[in-house]
Design a protein around this motif. Structure first.
Motif, mmCIF file in Angstrom:
data_model
loop_
_atom_site.group_PDB
_atom_site.id
_atom_site.type_symbol
_atom_site.label_atom_id
_atom_site.label_comp_id
_atom_site.label_asym_id
_atom_site.label_seq_id
_atom_site.Cartn_x
_atom_site.Cartn_y
_atom_site.Cartn_z
ATOM 1 N N ASP A 154 103.769 4.606 -18.829
ATOM 2 C CA ASP A 154 104.415 5.491 -19.797
ATOM 3 C C ASP A 154 103.757 6.868 -19.717
ATOM 4 O OD1 ASP A 154 105.408 6.805 -22.109
ATOM 5 O OD2 ASP A 154 105.777 4.855 -23.052
ATOM 6 N N PHE A 155 104.464 7.809 -19.133
ATOM 7 C CA PHE A 155 103.932 9.168 -18.985
ATOM 8 C C PHE A 155 104.043 9.956 -20.287
ATOM 9 C CE2 PHE A 155 105.265 7.847 -14.736
ATOM 10 C CZ PHE A 155 104.092 8.056 -14.027
ATOM 11 N N GLU A 156 105.107 9.741 -21.048
ATOM 12 C CA GLU A 156 105.289 10.475 -22.296
ATOM 13 C C GLU A 156 104.267 10.042 -23.348
ATOM 14 O OE1 GLU A 156 109.314 10.164 -23.595
ATOM 15 O OE2 GLU A 156 110.134 11.138 -21.805
ATOM 16 N N LEU A 157 103.932 8.750 -23.384
ATOM 17 C CA LEU A 157 102.940 8.269 -24.332
ATOM 18 C C LEU A 157 101.570 8.871 -24.031
ATOM 19 C CD1 LEU A 157 102.566 6.442 -26.773
ATOM 20 C CD2 LEU A 157 102.161 4.527 -25.205
ATOM 21 N N GLY A 158 101.251 8.976 -22.729
ATOM 22 C CA GLY A 158 99.991 9.609 -22.337
ATOM 23 C C GLY A 158 99.957 11.069 -22.733
ATOM 24 N N THR A 159 101.104 11.740 -22.621
ATOM 25 C CA THR A 159 101.178 13.152 -23.013
ATOM 26 C C THR A 159 100.952 13.299 -24.511
ATOM 27 O OG1 THR A 159 102.706 13.636 -21.203
ATOM 28 C CG2 THR A 159 102.652 15.198 -23.029
ATOM 29 N N LYS A 160 101.497 12.363 -25.301
ATOM 30 C CA LYS A 160 101.306 12.417 -26.752
ATOM 31 C C LYS A 160 99.830 12.233 -27.111
ATOM 32 C CE LYS A 160 102.039 8.940 -29.620
ATOM 33 N NZ LYS A 160 102.690 7.913 -30.475
ATOM 34 N N ILE A 161 99.169 11.295 -26.462
ATOM 35 C CA ILE A 161 97.776 10.978 -26.793
ATOM 36 C C ILE A 161 96.825 12.071 -26.325
ATOM 37 C CG2 ILE A 161 95.883 9.352 -26.345
ATOM 38 C CD1 ILE A 161 98.080 7.184 -26.043
ATOM 39 N N THR A 162 97.048 12.565 -25.106
ATOM 40 C CA THR A 162 96.110 13.507 -24.493
ATOM 41 C C THR A 162 96.806 14.763 -23.994
ATOM 42 O OG1 THR A 162 94.787 11.609 -23.755
ATOM 43 C CG2 THR A 162 94.252 13.760 -22.798
ATOM 44 N N GLY A 163 97.720 14.581 -23.062
ATOM 45 C CA GLY A 163 98.420 15.696 -22.444
ATOM 46 C C GLY A 163 99.008 15.235 -21.132
ATOM 47 N N ALA A 164 99.716 16.115 -20.449
ATOM 48 C CA ALA A 164 100.316 15.767 -19.158
ATOM 49 C C ALA A 164 99.224 15.397 -18.164
ATOM 50 C CB ALA A 164 101.133 16.937 -18.635
ATOM 51 N N GLY A 165 99.512 14.385 -17.321
ATOM 52 C CA GLY A 165 98.553 13.974 -16.296
ATOM 53 C C GLY A 165 97.623 12.865 -16.730
ATOM 54 N N PHE A 166 97.915 12.245 -17.910
ATOM 55 C CA PHE A 166 97.095 11.144 -18.420
ATOM 56 C C PHE A 166 98.021 9.977 -18.792
ATOM 57 C CE2 PHE A 166 94.671 14.977 -19.204
ATOM 58 C CZ PHE A 166 93.363 14.626 -18.868
ATOM 59 N N PRO A 167 98.510 9.211 -17.799
ATOM 60 C CA PRO A 167 99.487 8.159 -18.083
ATOM 61 C C PRO A 167 98.868 6.945 -18.779
ATOM 62 C CG PRO A 167 98.862 8.082 -15.781
ATOM 63 C CD PRO A 167 98.215 9.312 -16.361
ATOM 64 N N VAL A 168 99.723 6.162 -19.411
ATOM 65 C CA VAL A 168 99.331 4.884 -20.002
ATOM 66 C C VAL A 168 99.953 3.771 -19.168
ATOM 67 C CG1 VAL A 168 99.551 3.379 -22.015
ATOM 68 C CG2 VAL A 168 99.130 5.834 -22.330
ATOM 69 N N TYR A 169 99.141 2.861 -18.657
ATOM 70 C CA TYR A 169 99.618 1.710 -17.883
ATOM 71 C C TYR A 169 99.828 0.547 -18.844
ATOM 72 C CZ TYR A 169 98.044 4.451 -13.869
ATOM 73 O OH TYR A 169 97.861 5.440 -12.936
ATOM 74 N N LYS A 170 100.943 -0.144 -18.683
ATOM 75 C CA LYS A 170 101.330 -1.175 -19.648
ATOM 76 C C LYS A 170 101.665 -2.484 -18.930
ATOM 77 C CE LYS A 170 104.400 0.508 -22.615
ATOM 78 N NZ LYS A 170 105.626 1.245 -23.061
ATOM 79 N N GLY A 171 101.303 -3.610 -19.563
ATOM 80 C CA GLY A 171 101.714 -4.911 -19.055
ATOM 81 C C GLY A 171 101.381 -5.119 -17.596
ATOM 82 N N LYS A 172 102.408 -5.404 -16.802
ATOM 83 C CA LYS A 172 102.184 -5.670 -15.382
ATOM 84 C C LYS A 172 101.717 -4.425 -14.626
ATOM 85 C CE LYS A 172 105.076 -9.767 -14.737
ATOM 86 N NZ LYS A 172 106.196 -10.389 -13.984
ATOM 87 N N GLY A 173 102.020 -3.249 -15.170
ATOM 88 C CA GLY A 173 101.495 -2.025 -14.555
ATOM 89 C C GLY A 173 99.987 -1.962 -14.668
ATOM 90 N N ALA A 174 99.449 -2.311 -15.849
ATOM 91 C CA ALA A 174 98.001 -2.332 -16.047
ATOM 92 C C ALA A 174 97.357 -3.424 -15.203
ATOM 93 C CB ALA A 174 97.681 -2.537 -17.529
ATOM 94 N N ARG A 175 98.023 -4.569 -15.115
ATOM 95 C CA ARG A 175 97.462 -5.675 -14.321
ATOM 96 C C ARG A 175 97.476 -5.356 -12.830
ATOM 97 N NH1 ARG A 175 100.620 -10.811 -16.583
ATOM 98 N NH2 ARG A 175 99.371 -11.887 -14.985
ATOM 99 N N LEU A 176 98.506 -4.644 -12.371
ATOM 100 C CA LEU A 176 98.541 -4.212 -10.971
ATOM 101 C C LEU A 176 97.398 -3.243 -10.686
ATOM 102 C CD1 LEU A 176 99.853 -3.964 -8.161
ATOM 103 C CD2 LEU A 176 101.405 -2.240 -9.133
ATOM 104 N N GLN A 177 97.162 -2.336 -11.626
ATOM 105 C CA GLN A 177 96.073 -1.370 -11.478
ATOM 106 C C GLN A 177 94.734 -2.092 -11.364
ATOM 107 O OE1 GLN A 177 96.551 1.879 -11.257
ATOM 108 N NE2 GLN A 177 94.933 3.042 -12.242
ATOM 109 N N ARG A 178 94.480 -3.043 -12.258
ATOM 110 C CA ARG A 178 93.221 -3.790 -12.248
ATOM 111 C C ARG A 178 93.108 -4.651 -10.993
ATOM 112 N NH1 ARG A 178 92.380 -8.661 -15.006
ATOM 113 N NH2 ARG A 178 94.200 -8.231 -16.331
ATOM 114 N N ALA A 179 94.213 -5.204 -10.555
ATOM 115 C CA ALA A 179 94.214 -6.029 -9.342
ATOM 116 C C ALA A 179 93.795 -5.214 -8.125
ATOM 117 C CB ALA A 179 95.598 -6.629 -9.129
ATOM 118 N N LEU A 180 94.326 -4.003 -8.027
ATOM 119 C CA LEU A 180 93.974 -3.141 -6.895
ATOM 120 C C LEU A 180 92.489 -2.780 -6.907
ATOM 121 C CD1 LEU A 180 97.128 -0.864 -6.855
ATOM 122 C CD2 LEU A 180 96.266 -2.138 -4.881
ATOM 123 N N ILE A 181 91.957 -2.482 -8.085
ATOM 124 C CA ILE A 181 90.521 -2.154 -8.184
ATOM 125 C C ILE A 181 89.690 -3.325 -7.685
ATOM 126 C CG2 ILE A 181 88.627 -1.695 -9.793
ATOM 127 C CD1 ILE A 181 90.740 -0.198 -11.547
#
Length: 423
Positions: A154-181
């Motif tokens: 969610d790019f818009e949610l990240g913009t609300k919390i911080t600003g542009a360029g700070f996305p929020v990873y959700k559900g399987k997106g967050a798990r994919l991110q952690r899996a890659l790490i």
């Protein structure tokens, strides 16, 4: 930074290699040589005066012990002006050393002999291309539309919390991110790298040691109250573990890896080419850092390049390797390979890794040395590379593995994600 002795003794070569970089301030070279000549003359005069003062002090002591007070006082009078002169020369020497330092840090590293002249990314050399573009559905989407469709970033949610360029990873997106790490860390450890967990904030000395300061302060987030910087890459803290250290030759090579979030202001980055995950202010990355013997660093660079390529091959991604031209290389690098993955949905190449040899440029700043078997102390060579930077890898997986009814997960990641598709 470059060593002043090398600049003085190899003026023409230094000018020639800086020209390969398309470096415009070549007059700095002669300024450095001129200041160094004055500094050495001042040092010599100071050494001679100090030697005279020491000899006079010794003579005065002997005369006083022998009861020849008048003779001792006469010598004191004769040498009293030396103290003022020594103070004057010391102040001059300190000023010249500071001037020389301020000039020399403005010089970038010298390109390796294989690096070609050029002014921009258009002049980079394609070393190899691996695989073929993915065959995508006719209605293939770019990753930012896929992220919204499957509610995983969610790019818009990240913009609300911080600003542009700070996305929020959700559900399987967050798990994919952690899996890659975890996948990248496990692969690095299996390849002989030691995992390190390091601070995400560094002091100015650390930023200077790896060359981010004073060159890139405008791209770094600065915590003014504490005078600390958010790291732009794990390269900074991991390499600085060895600042002011003298290693043993038998300790080389040192191979470290670390996962960190990275923070970059990316000032002036606008346009469609930076949409979605293409360029962020905060992103995750697994970094490789090696400290090697100077005679082996270019073999190490090739090994690191091949290792990064093996990760891309396991992920089944179509990629190419570039050798950067002089004008497109980073300030501190002597030679750099970039790995780019083809985005079939965007119809463009995305840089996902950069692997560089800095030779002694960083180690001279860091005072990172090793003692050879003959007892001679010399500067080590440092190298680092992304293995890998996650945002564009995630973008590449989403785009290149999309199907009509979901996004497949590369086989190598399934045991890390716990699922084989996003739908």
């Amino acid at each position: 930074m470059l060593q002043v002795n090398y600049i003085r003794e190899n003026r023409e070569k230094v000018l020639e290699r800086l020209s390969v970089r398309n470096f415009k301030q070549l007059e700095l070279v002669d300024q450095i040589i001129s200041v160094d000549e004055e500094r050495r003359q001042t040092q010599n005069s100071l050494d001679n005066l100090s030697a005279e003062a020491n000899a006079a002090a010794k003579q005065i002591g002997e005369l006083m012990r022998n009861g020849k007070k008048e003779e001792a006082e006469a010598i004191k009078q004769q040498t009293s002006t030396n103290k003022d002169k020594i103070k004057e020369l010391t102040e001059k020497l300190n000023a010249l050393e500071e001037q020389q330092h301020n000039l020399i840090v403005q010089l970038p590293n010298l390109p390796y002999h294989l690096v070609k002249a050029g002014t921009s990314a258009d002049d980079n050399e394609v070393v190899l291309t691996h695989g073929a573009p993915s065959e995508l559905p006719a209605n293939a989407l770019p990753h930012w539309e896929l992220a919204a469709k499957y509610d995983i970033i969610d790019f818009e949610l990240g913009t609300k919390i911080t600003g542009a360029g700070f996305p929020v990873y959700k559900g399987k997106g967050a798990r994919l991110q952690r899996a890659l790490i975890n996948f990248f860390l496990d692969k690095a450890i299996a390849a002989g790298y030691r995992e390190m967990q390091v601070p995400h904030l560094v002091n100015a000395a650390s930023g200077f040691g790896t060359g981010q300061l004073p060159d890139k302060e405008g791209q770094m987030y600065h915590v003014g109250v504490d005078d600390l910087y958010l790291i732009p890459t794990a390269e900074v803290p991991v390499t600085n573990l060895y600042r002011d250290v003298i290693l043993k030759e038998e300790d080389l090579p040192i191979k470290n890896t670390g996962y960190t979030p990275c923070f970059r202001r990316e000032a002036g980055s606008y346009g469609s080419h930076v949409r979605g995950l293409n360029r962020l202010h905060q992103f995750d990355k697994v970094e490789l850092v090696q400290i090697t013997h100077p005679e082996k660093s270019y073999d190490t660079l090739e090994d690191m390049s091949n290792y990064v390529q093996s990760l891309l091959q396991e992920l089944g991604l179509h990629y190419r390797v570039l050798r950067l031209c002089g004008g497109d290389m980073g300030f501190t690098s002597a030679m750099t390979y970039d790995m780019e993955v083809w985005s079939a949905a965007q119809q463009r190449w995305l840089e996902v890794s950069s692997v560089s040899n800095f030779e002694t440029y960083q180690s001279n700043r860091l005072k990172l040395r090793f003692k050879g078997k003959e007892g001679k102390t010399q500067l080590a060579h440092t190298l680092n590379g992304s293995a890998l930077a996650l945002p564009r890898i995630v973008a590449s997986i989403l785009e290149n593995y999309q199907t009509e009814d979901g996004i497949k997960i590369p086989e190598a990641l399934v045991k890390y994600t716990g699922f084989d598709r996003i739908d």
